[in-house]
Design an enzyme around this catalytic site. Structure first.
Site, short mmCIF file in Angstrom:
data_model
loop_
_atom_site.label_atom_id
_atom_site.label_comp_id
_atom_site.label_asym_id
_atom_site.label_seq_id
_atom_site.Cartn_x
_atom_site.Cartn_y
_atom_site.Cartn_z
N ARG A 104 7.34 1.65 -17.93
CA ARG A 104 5.96 1.98 -17.54
C ARG A 104 6.01 3.02 -16.42
O ARG A 104 6.60 2.76 -15.36
CB ARG A 104 5.23 0.71 -17.07
CG ARG A 104 3.84 0.98 -16.52
CD ARG A 104 3.10 -0.32 -16.21
NE ARG A 104 1.79 -0.03 -15.68
CZ ARG A 104 1.39 -0.31 -14.43
NH1 ARG A 104 2.21 -0.92 -13.58
NH2 ARG A 104 0.19 0.00 -14.03
N HIS A 149 -2.73 6.02 -11.31
CA HIS A 149 -2.11 5.06 -10.39
C HIS A 149 -2.36 5.58 -8.96
O HIS A 149 -1.44 5.91 -8.22
CB HIS A 149 -0.62 4.90 -10.69
CG HIS A 149 -0.02 3.64 -10.14
ND1 HIS A 149 0.64 2.72 -10.89
CD2 HIS A 149 0.03 3.15 -8.86
CE1 HIS A 149 1.08 1.72 -10.15
NE2 HIS A 149 0.71 1.96 -8.90
N ASN A 193 -4.64 1.70 -12.91
CA ASN A 193 -3.83 0.66 -12.28
C ASN A 193 -4.61 0.02 -11.14
O ASN A 193 -5.05 0.70 -10.21
CB ASN A 193 -2.54 1.26 -11.72
CG ASN A 193 -1.70 0.22 -11.00
OD1 ASN A 193 -1.12 -0.64 -11.63
ND2 ASN A 193 -1.68 0.28 -9.67
N GLU A 194 -4.78 -1.30 -11.21
CA GLU A 194 -5.34 -2.08 -10.11
C GLU A 194 -6.58 -1.46 -9.46
O GLU A 194 -6.56 -1.14 -8.26
CB GLU A 194 -4.29 -2.31 -9.02
CG GLU A 194 -3.08 -3.10 -9.49
CD GLU A 194 -2.23 -3.62 -8.33
OE1 GLU A 194 -2.53 -3.30 -7.17
OE2 GLU A 194 -1.26 -4.35 -8.59
N ASN A 337 -1.05 -7.42 -13.13
CA ASN A 337 -0.08 -7.29 -12.02
C ASN A 337 -0.23 -8.52 -11.14
O ASN A 337 -1.33 -8.81 -10.65
CB ASN A 337 -0.38 -6.05 -11.17
CG ASN A 337 -0.03 -4.75 -11.87
OD1 ASN A 337 0.44 -4.76 -13.01
ND2 ASN A 337 -0.26 -3.64 -11.21
N TYR A 339 1.74 -10.87 -7.92
CA TYR A 339 2.84 -10.95 -6.95
C TYR A 339 2.90 -12.26 -6.19
O TYR A 339 3.96 -12.77 -5.91
CB TYR A 339 2.72 -9.80 -5.93
CG TYR A 339 3.09 -8.46 -6.51
CD1 TYR A 339 4.39 -7.98 -6.42
CD2 TYR A 339 2.16 -7.68 -7.17
CE1 TYR A 339 4.75 -6.76 -6.97
CE2 TYR A 339 2.51 -6.45 -7.72
CZ TYR A 339 3.82 -6.00 -7.62
OH TYR A 339 4.17 -4.81 -8.17
N GLU A 407 3.22 -5.61 -13.90
CA GLU A 407 4.01 -5.59 -12.65
C GLU A 407 4.22 -7.00 -12.14
O GLU A 407 3.30 -7.82 -12.21
CB GLU A 407 3.28 -4.83 -11.53
CG GLU A 407 3.31 -3.34 -11.65
CD GLU A 407 2.60 -2.67 -10.47
OE1 GLU A 407 2.67 -3.19 -9.33
OE2 GLU A 407 1.97 -1.63 -10.71
#
Ligand code: NOJ
Length: 514
Positions: A104, A149, A193-194, A337, A339, A407
């Site tokens: 990616r 991104h 992205n996010e 994503n 974490y 992610e």
């Protein structure tokens, strides 16, 4: 780094000892299915450097960091980063060494379109991505390309960035160029992205560029137009490109997991739900729910708060009926994503809240217990069970949509013997397997963050997420595999987690077992 070095490292560290896997009962049944996608992820601004090379235009991170060198912890910027602008061939070899079949990456918008607009395409940029994509294909690696991104062309920021509705059309123009140029060799795209992190931290607060500090208004405008731009591009692809290119296109959303601070307090359970709706549902509901639009709780809460604060209209914009329809179902997969996890409770007042703001609207206090390990950044505590929970939350709210984890990873101080990262990947992947095998969640793939140490936004080069170490003091930006690269490669090749890869006493995560 050679294959011989990999083998040597592997022998050095592969310690057979008392079985760590005993703690993971039933593990032997849990093999990643043959068609499970394993990949590794990066983003253009974090690795490429070459900020003014080959005709590239400036993006907001270039411009802002040049003007405000103290913004990052180490006063660094992305001018050279890991120098992937020059070293992409080596990057491809590293990806190959991991054994993953997917990579990616993101396109730097201004490397392709220096002004952001499609009236001028930069030939060097066009060739740069062509070379990378062809290089990947040649060695059997499928690229997954993110269009945005976080590195917005600076000329658009001067017009208000994502708070300006014109961005919807400009993003569509950029996407059209990318689909035309690369759609023959790219068949998995992500639009954004996010958006949550980008809007909340960059438009609401000052943690990320553009550091607008327009809390309470900016993050919601940014959210609204990013979502509309995403949907526009989904339909562009679906209508004009998919018939000949046969690809998939989706969005990547981020979410921490939430757990009630006090499990026996029903209010804390409600608080977890409210937190998730505000941080993930705000973005996911319009796209993945059967009803569409912003979640009821979020709509009502922001409307109500706006009203009692004396605003004439809600600070959260409204979609038209047509827009609700355009957004609904506009993603072929749920890019996630993830974490870390937070303990959540309702709170009346937090002295750090700005008013108005998304945090204040939500009325939630978040914390992480001190016994959750935190080897790197202050926001990232290790709590593997949260991964399974957030995957289940997505299933509960949005059904059987295919989930691709775009992610997941851990930061630390950068050591080659990164035991904590090895444990993190093992334990988080184990939770993913439980979500798939026991909870029957539809998780199709997993991308580790990240291929190599890189520019970690506000943290500069201080916190390290890489499977490969990068020597930022060397002009060569020498790359060396860490222990976690060997471990991840082994998981990918065997399609199983080996909990004995490191000595049990090396792991600090005993307290985190379910
Ligand atoms: C998510 C972002 O997409 C990525 O750019 C960042 O480096 C990681 N989080 C770690 O903070």
């Amino acid at each position: 780094m050679s294959a011989a070095a990999l083998v040597l490292l592997s022998l050095l560290y592969q310690v057979q000892g008392s079985s760590n896997s005993e703690r993971h009962t039933g593990l032997s049944n849990y093999t990643f299915p043959e068609d499970f996608i394993f990949g590794v992820a990066t983003a253009a601004f974090q690795i490429e450097g070459g900020w003014n090379k080959g005709g590239k235009g400036e993006n907001i991170w270039d411009t802002y960091l040049h003007k405000h060198p103290n913004f990052t912890l180490d006063h660094s910027n992305g001018d050279v980063a890991a120098d992937s602008y020059h070293k992409y061939k080596e990057d491809i070899t590293m990806i190959q060494s991991l054994g993953v079949k997917y990579y990616r990456l993101s396109i730097s918008w201004t490397r392709l379109l220096p002004n952001g607009t499609d009236n001028y395409i930069n030939e060097d940029g066009m060739k740069y991505y062509r070379h990378i994509l062809e290089g990947l294909r040649k060695v059997g690696i499928t690229p997954m390309v993110t269009l945005f991104h976080w590195d917005l062309p600076t000329p658009f920021m001067d017009l208000g960035g994502w708070t300006n509705p014109v961005m919807v059309n400009y993003f569509e123009d950029y996407a059209r160029v990318a689909f035309n140029l690369y759609g023959d060799i790219v068949n998995i795209w992500t639009t954004m992205n996010e958006p949550h992190q980008h809007c909340a931290n960059g438009y609401g607060f000052v943690n990320f560029v553009p550091a607008l500090n327009a809390h309470g208004i900016g993050e919601y405008l940014c959210t609204h137009y990013m979502l509309l731009a995403h949907a526009k591009v989904y339909h562009l692809y679906d209508r004009y490109f998919r018939p000949s290119q046969n690809g998939k296109i989706g969005i990547t959303l981020d979410s921490f997991a939430g757990e009630p601070k006090n499990a026996s307090n029903p209010n804390d359970h409600v608080a977890v739900e409210n937190y998730l709706q505000m941080h993930l549902g705000l973005y996911a509901n319009p796209i993945f729910s059967s009803s569409g639009d912003y979640p009821r709780y979020v709509r009502d809460t922001i409307d109500h708060m706006s009203q009692i604060q004396g605003f004439t209209r809600s600070r959260l914009p409204f979609f038209t009926e047509q827009e609700i329809v355009m957004l609904k179902g506009s993603s072929d997969f749920f890019g996630l994503n993830h974490y870390t996890t937070y303990k959540i409770t309702n709170c009346e007042r937090n002295e750090n809240w700005q008013i108005p703001s998304m945090d204040h609207d939500n009325g939630i206090c978040m914390s992480q217990p001190s016994n959750w390990p935190k080897p790197g950044a202050s926001w990232l505590a290790v709590h593997p069970p949260g991964f399974r929970k957030i995957i289940n939350w997505i299933k509960k709210n949005y059904g059987d949509v295919p989930i691709i984890v775009t992610e997941n990873g851990l930061c630390d101080d950068g050591s080659l013997e990164d035991f904590e990262r090895v444990s993190y990947f093992n334990e988080y992947l184990y939770q993913l397997l439980l979500a798939v095998n026991i909870d029957k969640c539809n998780v199709r793939g997993y991308f580790a963050w990240t291929l190599m140490d890189d520019f970690e936004w506000g943290d500069g080069y201080v916190t390290k997420f890489g499977l490969y170490h990068v020597d930022f003091d060397s002009p060569h930006r020498t790359r060396t595999p860490k222990l976690s690269a060997i471990n991840y490669g082994q998981i990918v090749r065997t399609r199983q987690i080996d909990f004995d890869f490191i000595k049990p006493e090396s792991t600090k995560y005993q307290s985190n077992k379910i």
